[in-house]
Design a protein around this motif. Structure first.
Motif, PDB file in Angstrom:
ATOM      1  N   GLN A 152     -29.097   7.394  14.479  1.00 34.59           N
ATOM      2  CA  GLN A 152     -28.984   7.852  15.857  1.00 34.59           C
ATOM      3  C   GLN A 152     -27.826   8.816  16.075  1.00 34.59           C
ATOM      4  O   GLN A 152     -26.936   8.952  15.231  1.00 34.59           O
ATOM      5  CB  GLN A 152     -28.827   6.634  16.782  1.00 34.59           C
ATOM      6  CG  GLN A 152     -29.999   5.676  16.685  1.00 34.59           C
ATOM      7  CD  GLN A 152     -29.837   4.459  17.560  1.00 34.59           C
ATOM      8  OE1 GLN A 152     -30.778   3.715  17.766  1.00 34.59           O
ATOM      9  NE2 GLN A 152     -28.651   4.221  18.087  1.00 34.59           N
ATOM     10  N   MET A 153     -27.847   9.442  17.232  1.00 31.49           N
ATOM     11  CA  MET A 153     -26.821  10.424  17.581  1.00 31.49           C
ATOM     12  C   MET A 153     -25.458   9.758  17.812  1.00 31.49           C
ATOM     13  O   MET A 153     -24.429  10.418  17.751  1.00 31.49           O
ATOM     14  CB  MET A 153     -27.239  11.187  18.848  1.00 31.49           C
ATOM     15  CG  MET A 153     -28.571  11.917  18.728  1.00 31.49           C
ATOM     16  SD  MET A 153     -28.648  13.075  17.348  1.00 31.49           S
ATOM     17  CE  MET A 153     -27.381  14.235  17.816  1.00 31.49           C
ATOM     18  N   ASP A 154     -25.418   8.438  18.088  1.00 28.73           N
ATOM     19  CA  ASP A 154     -24.139   7.749  18.309  1.00 28.73           C
ATOM     20  C   ASP A 154     -23.615   7.112  17.021  1.00 28.73           C
ATOM     21  O   ASP A 154     -22.793   6.193  17.061  1.00 28.73           O
ATOM     22  CB  ASP A 154     -24.293   6.683  19.408  1.00 28.73           C
ATOM     23  CG  ASP A 154     -25.279   5.589  19.024  1.00 28.73           C
ATOM     24  OD1 ASP A 154     -26.009   5.753  18.015  1.00 28.73           O
ATOM     25  OD2 ASP A 154     -25.324   4.564  19.718  1.00 28.73           O
ATOM     26  N   ASN A 155     -24.122   7.612  15.869  1.00 27.94           N
ATOM     27  CA  ASN A 155     -23.687   7.157  14.537  1.00 27.94           C
ATOM     28  C   ASN A 155     -24.087   5.720  14.223  1.00 27.94           C
ATOM     29  O   ASN A 155     -23.546   5.122  13.288  1.00 27.94           O
ATOM     30  CB  ASN A 155     -22.163   7.319  14.376  1.00 27.94           C
ATOM     31  CG  ASN A 155     -21.733   8.779  14.438  1.00 27.94           C
ATOM     32  OD1 ASN A 155     -22.406   9.647  13.883  1.00 27.94           O
ATOM     33  ND2 ASN A 155     -20.632   9.045  15.135  1.00 27.94           N
ATOM     34  N   GLN A 156     -25.017   5.179  14.972  1.00 30.27           N
ATOM     35  CA  GLN A 156     -25.607   3.882  14.651  1.00 30.27           C
ATOM     36  C   GLN A 156     -27.038   4.105  14.169  1.00 30.27           C
ATOM     37  O   GLN A 156     -27.527   5.239  14.152  1.00 30.27           O
ATOM     38  CB  GLN A 156     -25.599   2.967  15.893  1.00 30.27           C
ATOM     39  CG  GLN A 156     -24.222   2.678  16.456  1.00 30.27           C
ATOM     40  CD  GLN A 156     -23.327   1.949  15.480  1.00 30.27           C
ATOM     41  OE1 GLN A 156     -23.777   1.093  14.717  1.00 30.27           O
ATOM     42  NE2 GLN A 156     -22.044   2.303  15.477  1.00 30.27           N
ATOM     43  N   ASN A 157     -27.710   3.015  13.770  1.00 33.11           N
ATOM     44  CA  ASN A 157     -29.131   3.119  13.479  1.00 33.11           C
ATOM     45  C   ASN A 157     -29.892   2.173  14.391  1.00 33.11           C
ATOM     46  O   ASN A 157     -29.289   1.440  15.192  1.00 33.11           O
ATOM     47  CB  ASN A 157     -29.427   2.858  11.999  1.00 33.11           C
ATOM     48  CG  ASN A 157     -29.044   1.449  11.563  1.00 33.11           C
ATOM     49  OD1 ASN A 157     -29.424   0.468  12.198  1.00 33.11           O
ATOM     50  ND2 ASN A 157     -28.297   1.340  10.479  1.00 33.11           N
ATOM     51  N   THR A 158     -31.193   2.177  14.273  1.00 32.29           N
ATOM     52  CA  THR A 158     -32.030   1.402  15.201  1.00 32.29           C
ATOM     53  C   THR A 158     -31.621  -0.065  15.254  1.00 32.29           C
ATOM     54  O   THR A 158     -31.525  -0.655  16.336  1.00 32.29           O
ATOM     55  CB  THR A 158     -33.507   1.513  14.777  1.00 32.29           C
ATOM     56  OG1 THR A 158     -33.895   2.892  14.774  1.00 32.29           O
ATOM     57  CG2 THR A 158     -34.403   0.746  15.744  1.00 32.29           C
ATOM     58  N   PHE A 159     -31.340  -0.660  14.091  1.00 31.78           N
ATOM     59  CA  PHE A 159     -31.065  -2.098  14.050  1.00 31.78           C
ATOM     60  C   PHE A 159     -29.607  -2.427  14.378  1.00 31.78           C
ATOM     61  O   PHE A 159     -29.336  -3.435  15.030  1.00 31.78           O
ATOM     62  CB  PHE A 159     -31.457  -2.659  12.680  1.00 31.78           C
ATOM     63  CG  PHE A 159     -32.929  -2.531  12.399  1.00 31.78           C
ATOM     64  CD1 PHE A 159     -33.850  -3.288  13.098  1.00 31.78           C
ATOM     65  CD2 PHE A 159     -33.395  -1.631  11.458  1.00 31.78           C
ATOM     66  CE1 PHE A 159     -35.212  -3.166  12.865  1.00 31.78           C
ATOM     67  CE2 PHE A 159     -34.753  -1.498  11.212  1.00 31.78           C
ATOM     68  CZ  PHE A 159     -35.669  -2.268  11.922  1.00 31.78           C
ATOM     69  N   SER A 160     -28.679  -1.576  13.949  1.00 33.69           N
ATOM     70  CA  SER A 160     -27.278  -1.843  14.291  1.00 33.69           C
ATOM     71  C   SER A 160     -27.057  -1.704  15.798  1.00 33.69           C
ATOM     72  O   SER A 160     -26.223  -2.401  16.383  1.00 33.69           O
ATOM     73  CB  SER A 160     -26.352  -0.894  13.522  1.00 33.69           C
ATOM     74  OG  SER A 160     -26.518   0.445  13.941  1.00 33.69           O
ATOM     75  N   GLU A 161     -27.843  -0.809  16.426  1.00 32.02           N
ATOM     76  CA  GLU A 161     -27.730  -0.643  17.879  1.00 32.02           C
ATOM     77  C   GLU A 161     -28.152  -1.922  18.600  1.00 32.02           C
ATOM     78  O   GLU A 161     -27.537  -2.322  19.597  1.00 32.02           O
ATOM     79  CB  GLU A 161     -28.610   0.523  18.337  1.00 32.02           C
ATOM     80  CG  GLU A 161     -28.323   1.005  19.739  1.00 32.02           C
ATOM     81  CD  GLU A 161     -27.104   1.911  19.815  1.00 32.02           C
ATOM     82  OE1 GLU A 161     -26.605   2.118  20.941  1.00 32.02           O
ATOM     83  OE2 GLU A 161     -26.646   2.406  18.775  1.00 32.02           O
ATOM     84  N   ILE A 162     -29.199  -2.566  18.091  1.00 33.37           N
ATOM     85  CA  ILE A 162     -29.648  -3.834  18.682  1.00 33.37           C
ATOM     86  C   ILE A 162     -28.560  -4.899  18.515  1.00 33.37           C
ATOM     87  O   ILE A 162     -28.291  -5.685  19.437  1.00 33.37           O
ATOM     88  CB  ILE A 162     -30.972  -4.293  18.038  1.00 33.37           C
ATOM     89  CG1 ILE A 162     -32.091  -3.301  18.383  1.00 33.37           C
ATOM     90  CG2 ILE A 162     -31.351  -5.699  18.508  1.00 33.37           C
ATOM     91  CD1 ILE A 162     -33.398  -3.585  17.664  1.00 33.37           C
TER      92      ILE A 162
END
Length: 514
Positions: A152-162
């Motif tokens: 992602q644009m905030d340097n996270q990924n789909t699962f780390s964001e969750i």
């Protein structure tokens, strides 16, 4: 089905346009911000995609607008060219290239995408929608709604964001999301949806109204739960249509003679065309009336839309599957729904932007949850599994690839795997060898190409001396030159092995040997 725009279909199309508007609004804004562009550029692209492309398109259900699949390309292009104005000129050029492709009937290429890949794309987008909305439903809105990539644009990924959302949730967002989801599910029930009065207003609109009201009540009774600006829709506010001029950006053609400019223009044109053709075919598959949309006409519509969008400060646009799914799922009958959603974006963004800016992102997440579920139902996986591994493997590979990369990369991987299984299936079924009491039948089925040379050569070499062989090509419409040459060689040398050969269904010419 009646296809008149102002007849019996109007009530269905108007209802669907409201749902598509609610889905498109946060996505247009989110995609623009994720692309490093002004928020208004996403709304402009949504308006043009609805009104202009919707009017010119031959599709009854497809909806166009800014595409998440182009986010990284747009971000990189703006950085490469230096300014947003220079990028807009490349969008105009990309639109002209699409127009040319449409007039050259290049849209026919869309028919060659494997069906398993199309279904995998739809299912993957459904899963991504669900996963991406979980943080928004929990009130963790650090990432933009339009960001659909795994990284992602905030340097996270789909699962780390969750994971972050679970740790740092906003308590006020969860009840809003749950109540909104409950309302949508309630109004999706057939008895309610088809009710003469209750069915007039879509559940998504009730969900949004409930979200606004609950958040306002928080301000009175539970101020600590009230969702503030970062958790709400954020539309640039203008007082009138004339005021839109201050938010419109015009292109700068200063780099039109440079290689970088044309590389970016051609890239946008090709990628946008591919995504459009994929979404167009997917939309036709979802259409309950199974109408077929003319793909080359769609390229002309998209080219016109991109040319206009670039001229007035909008992002590049494509046919987009999320809004198309919402359109079909809400009961749209004709393309009037897509056009009206563009009108709603134009009129409501200008007229009631202050009210739209009260909408919590958590209730819009509930709307997208339902859209995502319709694309990724468990029954879809079961149906694909029952079709056998030649369909299921490309389907699953496409789903996983899109889920862990991005839309375009995942589709590319899926197409490669899908083509491999198509070739493998034809490779296995084109030549059939059977034996009965020392008599061998070598049957050439369908088209036989050079890809079948190795197994055919092996089969022929394994036939014992003294056998009778029937070479049957009655079902083969095409026999490659290499295969013909191999069969001629076998016939020419058959007497050396005391093999009797009978030929049926194809011409042969025994070559003289020196």
């Amino acid at each position: 089905m009646k296809t008149n725009l102002l007849g019996d279909n109007l009530k269905y199309d108007l209802k669907s346009s409201l749902v598509v508007f609610l889905v498109a609004l946060p996505l247009c804004l989110g995609i623009a911000v994720a692309s490093g562009a002004p928020p208004m550029s996403g709304l402009i692209a949504g308006i043009i995609g609805g009104i202009v492309v919707g009017s010119l398109s031959g599709s009854n259900v497809s909806v166009s607008g800014p595409a998440a699949g182009l986010t990284v390309i747009v971000l990189d292009a703006i950085s490469t060219l230096g300014t947003f104005e220079l990028f807009l000129a490349a969008v105009v050029a990309a639109g002209i290239i699409q127009l040319i492709l449409g007039f050259l009937k290049a849209g026919v290429l869309g028919y060659y995408f494997p069906n398993s890949v199309i279904k995998g794309m739809l299912t993957a987008i459904g899963l991504i929608l669900i996963l991406k909305q979980i943080p928004h439903a929990l009130g963790w809105d650090k990432d933009q709604m339009g960001d659909m990539d795994f990284n992602q644009m905030d340097n996270q990924n789909t699962f780390s964001e969750i994971w972050y959302a679970i740790q740092y949730f906003s308590p006020g967002a969860i009840p809003i999301a749950l109540i909104a989801l409950g309302l949508i599910i309630f109004f999706e029930r057939p008895k309610i949806k088809n009710h003469r009065i209750l069915g007039l207003v879509p559940g998504a609109l009730w969900a949004v109204i409930s979200g606004i009201l609950i958040n306002q009540l928080y301000g009175i009774f539970m101020p600590e739960w009230k969702l503030e600006a970062e958790h709400l829709v954020m539309i640039p506010e203008v007082e009138s249509i004339a005021g839109l001029g201050s938010l419109i950006t015009f292109p700068d053609f200063g780099l039109v003679t440079t290689p970088d400019f044309w590389v970016i223009a051609v890239t946008i044109a090709i990628i946008a065309s591919i995504e459009t053709l994929l979404s167009l075919e997917a939309g036709d598959k979802m259409d309950p009336y199974k109408r077929i949309s003319p793909p080359s006409r769609e390229l002309v519509a998209q080219g016109t839309g991109n040319t206009i969008s670039g001229l007035i400060g909008g992002l590049p646009l494509t046919a987009v599957i999320v809004r198309t799914t919402a359109n079909v799922g809400s009961g749209a009958k004709t393309k009037l729904s897509a056009i009206l959603h563009g009108v709603l974006l134009l009129v409501l963004v200008v007229g009631i932007a202050n009210i739209l800016n009260l909408i919590p992102l958590s209730c819009l997440a509930a709307v997208l949850f339902v859209v995502g579920y319709k694309l990724a139902k468990p029954s879809i996986f079961i149906n694909e599994f029952q079709k056998g591994k030649n369909q299921f493997v490309p389907f699953v590979v496409t789903v996983v690839a899109i889920l862990f990369t991005d839309l375009l990369t995942g589709i590319g991987i899926g197409i490669v795997v899908g083509i491999f299984f198509v070739i493998k299936t034809n490779y296995q079924k084109s030549v059939l060898v059977t034996e009965l009491n020392g008599q061998y039948l070598v049957k050439l089925q369908k088209d036989v190409s050079f890809l079948n040379k190795a197994p055919l050569m092996r089969h022929l070499s394994e036939i014992p001396n003294g056998s009778t062989v029937i070479l049957n090509g009655t079902k083969a419409k095409f026999i490659d030159h290499d295969i013909n040459e191999l069969l001629n060689d076998f016939i020419a040398t058959s007497s050396d092995r005391d093999i009797k050969v009978e030929v049926e269904g194809f011409n042969y010419n025994i070559k003289e040997t020196l």
